[in-house]
Design a protein around this motif. Structure first.
Motif, short mmCIF file in Angstrom:
data_model
loop_
_atom_site.label_atom_id
_atom_site.label_comp_id
_atom_site.label_asym_id
_atom_site.label_seq_id
_atom_site.Cartn_x
_atom_site.Cartn_y
_atom_site.Cartn_z
N SER A 28 35.10 43.34 42.21
CA SER A 28 34.06 44.12 42.90
C SER A 28 34.69 45.37 43.51
O SER A 28 34.87 45.45 44.73
CB SER A 28 33.38 43.28 43.98
OG SER A 28 34.36 42.75 44.85
N PRO A 29 35.08 46.35 42.67
CA PRO A 29 35.75 47.54 43.21
C PRO A 29 34.86 48.39 44.10
O PRO A 29 35.34 48.96 45.09
CB PRO A 29 36.19 48.30 41.95
CG PRO A 29 35.29 47.81 40.87
CD PRO A 29 34.97 46.40 41.20
N ILE A 30 33.57 48.50 43.77
CA ILE A 30 32.68 49.34 44.57
C ILE A 30 32.48 48.74 45.96
O ILE A 30 32.55 49.44 46.98
CB ILE A 30 31.33 49.54 43.85
CG1 ILE A 30 31.54 50.11 42.45
CG2 ILE A 30 30.44 50.46 44.67
CD1 ILE A 30 32.16 51.49 42.43
N ASP A 31 32.23 47.43 46.01
CA ASP A 31 32.05 46.78 47.31
C ASP A 31 33.31 46.88 48.16
O ASP A 31 33.25 47.09 49.38
CB ASP A 31 31.68 45.31 47.11
CG ASP A 31 30.32 45.15 46.45
OD1 ASP A 31 29.54 46.12 46.49
OD2 ASP A 31 30.05 44.08 45.89
N THR A 32 34.47 46.70 47.51
CA THR A 32 35.73 46.80 48.25
C THR A 32 35.95 48.22 48.76
O THR A 32 36.46 48.41 49.87
CB THR A 32 36.90 46.37 47.34
OG1 THR A 32 36.63 45.08 46.80
CG2 THR A 32 38.20 46.33 48.12
N ASN A 49 43.00 52.63 45.25
CA ASN A 49 43.47 51.74 44.19
C ASN A 49 42.96 50.33 44.44
O ASN A 49 43.15 49.78 45.53
CB ASN A 49 44.99 51.74 44.12
CG ASN A 49 45.55 53.09 43.68
OD1 ASN A 49 44.91 53.80 42.91
ND2 ASN A 49 46.73 53.44 44.15
N TYR A 50 42.34 49.77 43.43
CA TYR A 50 41.79 48.41 43.53
C TYR A 50 42.52 47.50 42.56
O TYR A 50 42.67 47.83 41.37
CB TYR A 50 40.29 48.44 43.19
CG TYR A 50 39.66 47.06 43.12
CD1 TYR A 50 39.32 46.37 44.27
CD2 TYR A 50 39.42 46.45 41.89
CE1 TYR A 50 38.74 45.10 44.21
CE2 TYR A 50 38.85 45.19 41.81
CZ TYR A 50 38.52 44.52 42.98
OH TYR A 50 37.96 43.27 42.92
N ASP A 51 43.01 46.38 43.07
CA ASP A 51 43.72 45.40 42.25
C ASP A 51 42.94 44.10 42.24
O ASP A 51 42.53 43.59 43.29
CB ASP A 51 45.13 45.16 42.81
CG ASP A 51 46.02 46.39 42.66
OD1 ASP A 51 46.07 46.94 41.55
OD2 ASP A 51 46.65 46.79 43.65
N ALA A 52 42.76 43.55 41.04
CA ALA A 52 42.10 42.26 40.86
C ALA A 52 42.80 41.56 39.70
O ALA A 52 43.53 42.20 38.93
CB ALA A 52 40.61 42.46 40.56
#
Length: 618
Positions: A28-32, A49-52
């Protein structure tokens, strides 16, 4: 490849997404982004930067502040797309032309976006091609310069018998080596100093005057010599005599614990009084009246600094009356600079003050200034709202409710106190215990500071004063095992809360940080409280960021446990320098749950967000 592009309002209503891309985002990059960046006033950053698991995205965004719109682009981090910034700017301009607050669907924007994307990609490829073409002449020029240099070297060797010719060729070769000539013209260098864009005439003599420097050295040498001679004469007058050592042959006492009230005959030689100092300040509502204080401050400032009020007033008079079409960065810079300096004087870390000002500028840029409104007041109101959002907890911090929830699950509620040396962990642990006792909660202390001498005795004294049990195993024991056994003992005797005291450690001490990470991973406490001083400024950022980083790096779990809350100590010693609270909350995202403001057990209170914000702004 671009993964997704979204347009939504400040309220969270999605107006348009790119159906052409249609890629399903992992996680959930947008929510984060909204939760961790936009709501925490980090919108001044260039990207996020989003990591999942199985995904690594980079998110870029821009705002249309007048319409209240947010434009977000998501792409794979490994690609480094160069056209995203231009594409967002063009999408922002194109969508703002067709935006209607009453409309909810914008299917007609699909074709416009397709054309804008093709145009942005073509522009980026053309720019990349022009850079590659520009690199080739530079490489050719370097190669040509090397050939010319080697040619001059041969001429120099061949003309070594001619003095004049050799000197001329040597100077030319030196100029070519230093990059001052390309074969066509020679650029002469001058030793001039430039100050504020103007040539400084006094710098023609060089960086400094050697003669003056030698004189200063000789003067300084004479002074130091005289001081040394005087000191040596005084020392010679005083004769130092060594005292004789007195040896005591008496046997050493078997026990050196002077805090134990039990004497040799089994009688109590120390009277321990139960701590009953009244109601804790945690349960008292703090009354804060901001209007009267603001009026007094304004009257005082007008009376003491009349010229400061008049400065800049006439320059913004006509603009404030008529209103401004839209605010740009140049309009906001003077007010933001003054606000940044004010925050730094209140002990806010410089890095955080700068990021806050960038975020406020991003939220105001493009907005229309209302009539009879000054830019400085607009910026101040925006900063005030941002500070309230940062300091207000985003989750429940009701410990009493969590204690009852844990009791329903037949397990004790475990709180671990961590922090650097000398901040007051043990003292404030006792304050928290006193507050819990007033709410009829059974508490047990766990002495897991097995490193510092006297730590166990200190906690034992607090336990006697509060008349609560304490679990201890002495010194040089593994604190993780001691905490585990303490929790098991609490489960057996029915204690509802276990307060775990740990050793103070610096954020760079890896062995102690490894032991702390082991204690947290082994026991899985319900709350990890970081105890920090209100006296620190920039060091608060370093402490909290490195504590969290070490706990994450040394954890064996895929979801490492980080700091959950902050206990701010020595708050009564800082006057209006309350910036440490803002720095700690901003860098960690954890709320301030307790504030220590004195030496007695009742001196523990909640953080008054409005009071802190008013103190930072005024």
């Amino acid at each position: 490849m671009l993964e997704q592009l979204l347009i939504f309002t400040r309220g969270g209503l999605i107006l348009w997404t790119c159906k052409e891309l249609g890629n399903a985002l992992r996680g959930s990059p947008i929510d984060t982004l909204i939760r961790s960046c936009l709501l925490e006033e980090r919108s001044g950053a260039a990207s996020y930067n989003y990591d999942a698991p199985g995904a690594a995205y980079t998110l870029k965004w821009t705002f249309h502040n007048e319409l209240g719109l947010v434009f977000v682009a998501v792409y794979q981090r490994i690609l480094h797309l160069l056209y995203v910034d231009d594409l967002l700017a063009m999408v922002k301009q194109g969508f703002s032309e067709i935006y209607d607050p009453k409309r909810m669907v914008y299917d007609d924007f699909d074709e416009t976006f397709r054309q804008l994307r093709m145009e942005a990609e073509a522009r980026a490829s053309e720019l990349k091609r022009s850079k590659q073409v520009a690199v080739k002449p530079v490489n050719n020029a370097r190669k040509q310069g090397q050939d010319q240099k080697s040619g001059f070297g041969e001429n120099k060797k061949s003309n070594s018998g001619l003095a004049d010719g050799g000197d001329a060729e040597r100077t030319k070769s030196h100029q070519l080596e230093n990059g001052y000539s390309n074969g066509n013209r020679v650029i002469e260098s001058k030793l001039t100093a430039v100050v504020n864009g103007k040539e400084n005439a006094s710098s023609n003599v060089g960086a400094f005057d050697v003669n003056k420097l030698q004189k200063l050295r000789t003067k300084g040498g004479k002074k130091t010599d005289t001081v040394v001679n005087k000191g040596s004469k005084e020392e010679s007058k005083k004769k130092v005599t060594k005292k004789n050592r007195v040896w005591d042959d008496k046997p050493v006492e078997a026990k050196l614990d002077f805090t134990d009230p039990v004497g040799e005959n089994g009688e109590n030689n120390i009277e321990v009084l139960a701590a009953d100092q009244g109601q804790s300040m945690m349960d008292k509502e703090e009354i804060f009246s901001s209007d009267s204080e603001d009026e007094e401050d304004e009257e005082g400032s007008q009376g003491s600094k009349p010229d400061a009020k008049k400065k800049g007033w006439f320059s913004s008079m006509f603009q404030s009356i008529s209103g401004k079409a839209s605010l740009d960065k140049a309009d906001l810079e003077p007010a933001l600079k003054a606000l940044k300096d004010r925050l730094m004087t209140k002990n806010v870390a410089e890095e955080i003050a700068e990021k806050l000002c960038e975020s406020v500028a991003a939220s105001l840029e493009g907005k229309k200034l209302a009539s009879f409104t000054r830019i400085s007041s607009t910026v101040q109101n925006a900063m005030e709202e941002a500070l309230v959002r940062i300091l207000t907890p985003r989750r429940s911090i009701d410990i009493l409710r969590d204690v009852h929830t844990a009791q329903e699950q037949k397990k004790p509620y475990v709180v671990v106190f961590v922090g650097v040396n000398g901040v007051g962990k043990s003292t404030n642990l006792a304050k928290v215990a006193y507050w819990l006792l007033q709410h009829k909660v059974s508490v047990m202390m766990a002495a897991c500071d097995t490193f510092r001498s006297g730590a166990v005795e200190q906690l034992r004294t607090h336990a006697r004063r509060l008349q609560i049990p304490i679990f201890e195993k002495g010194y040089e024991k593994d604190p993780a095992i001691v905490a585990k056994e303490a929790i098991q003992e609490a489960s057996r005797n029915g204690s509802e809360v276990v307060l775990v005291d740990t050793a103070g450690r610096m954020q760079d001490n890896e062995p102690l940080m490894r032991a702390l990470s082991k204690l947290i991973n082994l026991n899985s406490p319900d709350l990890v409280l970081f105890v920090g001083e209100a006296l620190v400024g920039n060091d608060a950022v370093d402490q909290l960021s490195k504590f969290n980083q070490k706990l994450a790096d040394l954890s064996t779990s895929p979801n490492p446990r980080l700091i959950d809350g902050i206990l701010l100590t020595k708050f009564d010693t800082i006057d209006d320098k309350v910036g440490a609270a803002l720095s700690m909350v901003y860098i960690s995202g954890a709320p301030v749950m307790f504030v220590g403001c004195g030496q007695s057990y009742t001196d523990l209170k909640k953080l008054n967000v409005k009071s802190i914000v008013k103190t930072l702004i005024k």
